[in-house]
Design a protein around this motif. Structure first.
Motif, mmCIF file in Angstrom:
data_model
loop_
_atom_site.group_PDB
_atom_site.id
_atom_site.type_symbol
_atom_site.label_atom_id
_atom_site.label_comp_id
_atom_site.label_asym_id
_atom_site.label_seq_id
_atom_site.Cartn_x
_atom_site.Cartn_y
_atom_site.Cartn_z
ATOM 1 N N UNK A 1 -33.509 -4.258 -20.538
ATOM 2 C CA UNK A 1 -34.033 -5.167 -21.548
ATOM 3 C C UNK A 1 -32.963 -6.189 -21.924
ATOM 4 N N UNK A 2 -33.402 -7.339 -22.423
ATOM 5 C CA UNK A 2 -32.456 -8.386 -22.812
ATOM 6 C C UNK A 2 -31.508 -7.914 -23.908
ATOM 7 N N UNK A 3 -31.930 -6.973 -24.749
ATOM 8 C CA UNK A 3 -31.050 -6.461 -25.808
ATOM 9 C C UNK A 3 -29.888 -5.670 -25.214
ATOM 10 N N UNK A 4 -30.150 -4.892 -24.160
ATOM 11 C CA UNK A 4 -29.069 -4.141 -23.518
ATOM 12 C C UNK A 4 -28.101 -5.097 -22.821
ATOM 13 N N UNK A 5 -28.629 -6.128 -22.184
ATOM 14 C CA UNK A 5 -27.753 -7.117 -21.556
ATOM 15 C C UNK A 5 -26.894 -7.815 -22.599
ATOM 16 N N UNK A 6 -27.481 -8.114 -23.759
ATOM 17 C CA UNK A 6 -26.723 -8.766 -24.831
ATOM 18 C C UNK A 6 -25.573 -7.894 -25.301
ATOM 19 N N UNK A 7 -25.803 -6.582 -25.374
ATOM 20 C CA UNK A 7 -24.754 -5.688 -25.867
ATOM 21 C C UNK A 7 -23.576 -5.610 -24.904
ATOM 22 N N UNK A 8 -23.785 -5.970 -23.645
ATOM 23 C CA UNK A 8 -22.725 -5.925 -22.640
ATOM 24 C C UNK A 8 -22.134 -7.305 -22.341
ATOM 25 N N UNK A 9 -22.725 -8.335 -22.888
ATOM 26 C CA UNK A 9 -22.403 -9.701 -22.495
ATOM 27 C C UNK A 9 -20.944 -10.074 -22.756
ATOM 28 N N UNK A 10 -20.388 -9.650 -23.891
ATOM 29 C CA UNK A 10 -19.017 -10.028 -24.243
ATOM 30 C C UNK A 10 -17.974 -9.090 -23.638
ATOM 31 N N UNK A 11 -18.391 -8.194 -22.769
ATOM 32 C CA UNK A 11 -17.428 -7.379 -22.034
ATOM 33 C C UNK A 11 -17.098 -6.055 -22.671
ATOM 34 N N UNK A 12 -17.825 -5.685 -23.732
ATOM 35 C CA UNK A 12 -17.598 -4.400 -24.384
ATOM 36 C C UNK A 12 -18.624 -3.379 -23.901
ATOM 37 N N UNK A 13 -18.249 -2.123 -23.942
ATOM 38 C CA UNK A 13 -19.152 -1.087 -23.474
ATOM 39 C C UNK A 13 -19.262 -1.091 -21.958
ATOM 40 N N UNK A 14 -20.019 -0.134 -21.439
ATOM 41 C CA UNK A 14 -20.150 0.013 -20.000
ATOM 42 C C UNK A 14 -21.613 0.238 -19.630
ATOM 43 N N UNK A 15 -21.988 -0.346 -18.514
ATOM 44 C CA UNK A 15 -23.330 -0.113 -17.982
ATOM 45 C C UNK A 15 -23.581 1.385 -17.817
ATOM 46 N N UNK A 16 -22.574 2.118 -17.327
ATOM 47 C CA UNK A 16 -22.792 3.543 -17.040
ATOM 48 C C UNK A 16 -23.132 4.325 -18.301
ATOM 49 N N UNK A 17 -22.605 3.904 -19.464
ATOM 50 C CA UNK A 17 -22.931 4.603 -20.708
ATOM 51 C C UNK A 17 -24.383 4.372 -21.094
ATOM 52 N N UNK A 18 -24.881 3.153 -20.906
ATOM 53 C CA UNK A 18 -26.277 2.876 -21.229
ATOM 54 C C UNK A 18 -27.215 3.527 -20.219
ATOM 55 N N UNK A 19 -26.732 3.723 -18.993
ATOM 56 C CA UNK A 19 -27.522 4.465 -18.009
ATOM 57 C C UNK A 19 -27.692 5.906 -18.467
ATOM 58 N N UNK A 20 -26.594 6.535 -18.884
ATOM 59 C CA UNK A 20 -26.650 7.914 -19.370
ATOM 60 C C UNK A 20 -27.587 8.031 -20.571
ATOM 61 N N UNK A 21 -27.593 6.989 -21.413
ATOM 62 C CA UNK A 21 -28.441 6.995 -22.612
ATOM 63 C C UNK A 21 -29.896 6.643 -22.305
ATOM 64 N N UNK A 22 -30.217 6.406 -21.045
ATOM 65 C CA UNK A 22 -31.586 6.083 -20.666
ATOM 66 C C UNK A 22 -32.012 4.673 -21.021
ATOM 67 N N UNK A 23 -31.064 3.786 -21.221
ATOM 68 C CA UNK A 23 -31.380 2.422 -21.641
ATOM 69 C C UNK A 23 -31.324 1.421 -20.500
ATOM 70 N N UNK A 24 -30.888 1.847 -19.321
ATOM 71 C CA UNK A 24 -30.885 1.013 -18.124
ATOM 72 C C UNK A 24 -31.498 1.816 -16.990
#
Length: 406
Positions: free
Chosen positions: A356-379
């Motif tokens: 979702x665009x909200x998940x992309x926004x949360x990663x846009x500035x370089x904070x957090x990791x895609x793999x964490x949102x994958x584990x959380x079921x958000x990607x």
């Protein structure tokens, strides 16, 4: 039941709309004196409000344009959402959703690629495509345990300035900071009267000190003193609470911290909203004198124009990845994007990650990791190898931080 309608705020309606916001935030009614200070930062432009059938405002969504530094150093026009509220007796009627939709459509029509806000609650804005994109921390540094290392932060001088001098000098000083940190906000002239000037000239007891190095003024701090003494502990020192600390050089930053930690009759220095990677502990002989009191979301970001926003920032070294972005509010953003070190393009290639665009926004500035949102079921992962590539492309070494409230 009365109906409501949402429209742009007209000149002369700003104060009534601000009162809706202040009431929702449980603040005191706005005095004439406060409004005189606030008015220059609260124009009609950029505001949408919900009105009842008597044309009385019952909801407000406000914004003004700033520039945010994105990874790589480019400054991108951003709609700073500085007030969203619905009057308590008008909630649960769809007002917020209607106002937010009108606001997003206005951003898109004006070609503003990003929007950002500071959320009063963490559960509201994800439904409108915003994601928590920068974080900050609260710190408490114990005195006299905190001793700055010898020779650090001694090359300049720190001096107090009066509120009037602060209003005159600090904006120009702040504007000299290049803001290479992702998330850093340029402050337009509209911002200063209602936020900085109102603070330092008010009755909160804030003090302003400026650091000067070999090349002149290069940093400042705004703080207030909190008296912690009582009948059972009359010897207890005060706490210096930092509201703002910005420096243009490492030497200025160290000099301002040395100054704060040298003030007599103080038991500690506290600061909310400090960068996650601010190296205060490394500055001291005893790093345990620094306590992290909280880590909290700072800036929530919305990609209004996904392609423009993705193209504005730089990326790390990895093979490109294909992202499929879903956006219910702004369907023009729906589609697949090929993201790599060489740039970003729309593509018809098979998606490797769907989000979702909200998940992309949360990663846009370089904070957090895609793999964490994958584990959380958000990607949704369509190609396992894409997760590590996406993290290598998007993540930044320096923590993103805005440092400006609006």
């Amino acid at each position: 039941m009365s109906e409501f309608h949402v429209r742009a705020v007209a000149e002369g309606e700003q104060r009534a709309c601000l009162e809706v916001l202040e009431q929702a935030l449980h603040a005191k009614p706005i005095s004439d004196e406060d409004w005189a200070k606030m008015a220059p930062s609260w124009p009609a432009a950029g505001k949408f409000a919900a009105f009842d059938d008597h044309d009385t405002p019952v909801g407000i969504s406000s914004s003004f344009d700033i520039e945010l530094t994105v990874p790589g150093g480019r400054k991108l026009v951003t709609a700073a959402v500085d007030g969203v509220a619905v009057r308590a007796d008008w909630t649960r009627r769809g007002i917020l959703t209607t106002m937010m939709s009108a606001q997003l459509e206005d951003f898109a029509a004006r070609g503003v690629p990003l929007a950002a806000l500071h959320a009063s609650e963490g559960v509201i804005y994800g439904r409108y495509g915003y994601g928590a994109a920068t974080f900050d921390r609260g710190v408490f540094v114990e005195r006299p345990r905190a001793q700055v290392r010898d020779g650090v932060g001694r090359d300049g001088v720190v001096r107090f300035v009066t509120p009037a001098e602060a209003v005159e000098r600090v904006p120009a000083l702040y504007n000299r900071f290049e803001g290479t940190r992702p998330g850093f906000a340029a402050r337009p002239a509209q911002w200063w009267p209602g936020f900085f000037d109102r603070l330092v000239t008010g009755d909160g007891g804030y003090r302003v000190a400026i650091h000067s190095g070999p090349d002149g003024d290069d940093g400042f701090v705004v703080y207030q003193t909190i008296d912690t003494r009582d009948r059972t502990a009359p010897e207890r020192g005060a706490i210096l609470e930092i509201r703002e600390l910005h420096a243009g050089t490492p030497e200025a930053w160290a000099g301002l911290w040395r100054f704060l930690l040298s003030v007599d009759l103080v038991s500690g220095v506290a600061g909310r909203g400090r960068p996650l990677d601010e190296p205060i502990a490394a500055l001291l002989t005893d790093p345990r004198a620094v306590n992290t009191t909280e880590i909290i979301d700072e800036l929530w970001v919305r990609l209004v124009d996904v392609l423009t926003a993705l193209r504005a920032r730089t990326y790390g070294t990895a093979e490109p990845v294909v992202l499929e972005v879903l956006d219910k509010q702004l369907p023009d953003n729906n589609g697949r994007y090929l993201v790599g070190p060489g740039g970003v393009e729309r593509t018809t290639a098979e998606a490797e990650l769907r989000l979702d665009v909200a998940e992309l926004a949360s990663l846009y500035f370089g904070q957090g990791f895609f793999r964490d949102l994958v584990v959380a079921g958000r990607i949704e992962v369509l190609d396992e190898g894409a997760v590590d590539r996406a993290d290598a492309l998007f993540h930044t070494a320096r923590a993103a931080w805005c440092g400006t409230f609006f």
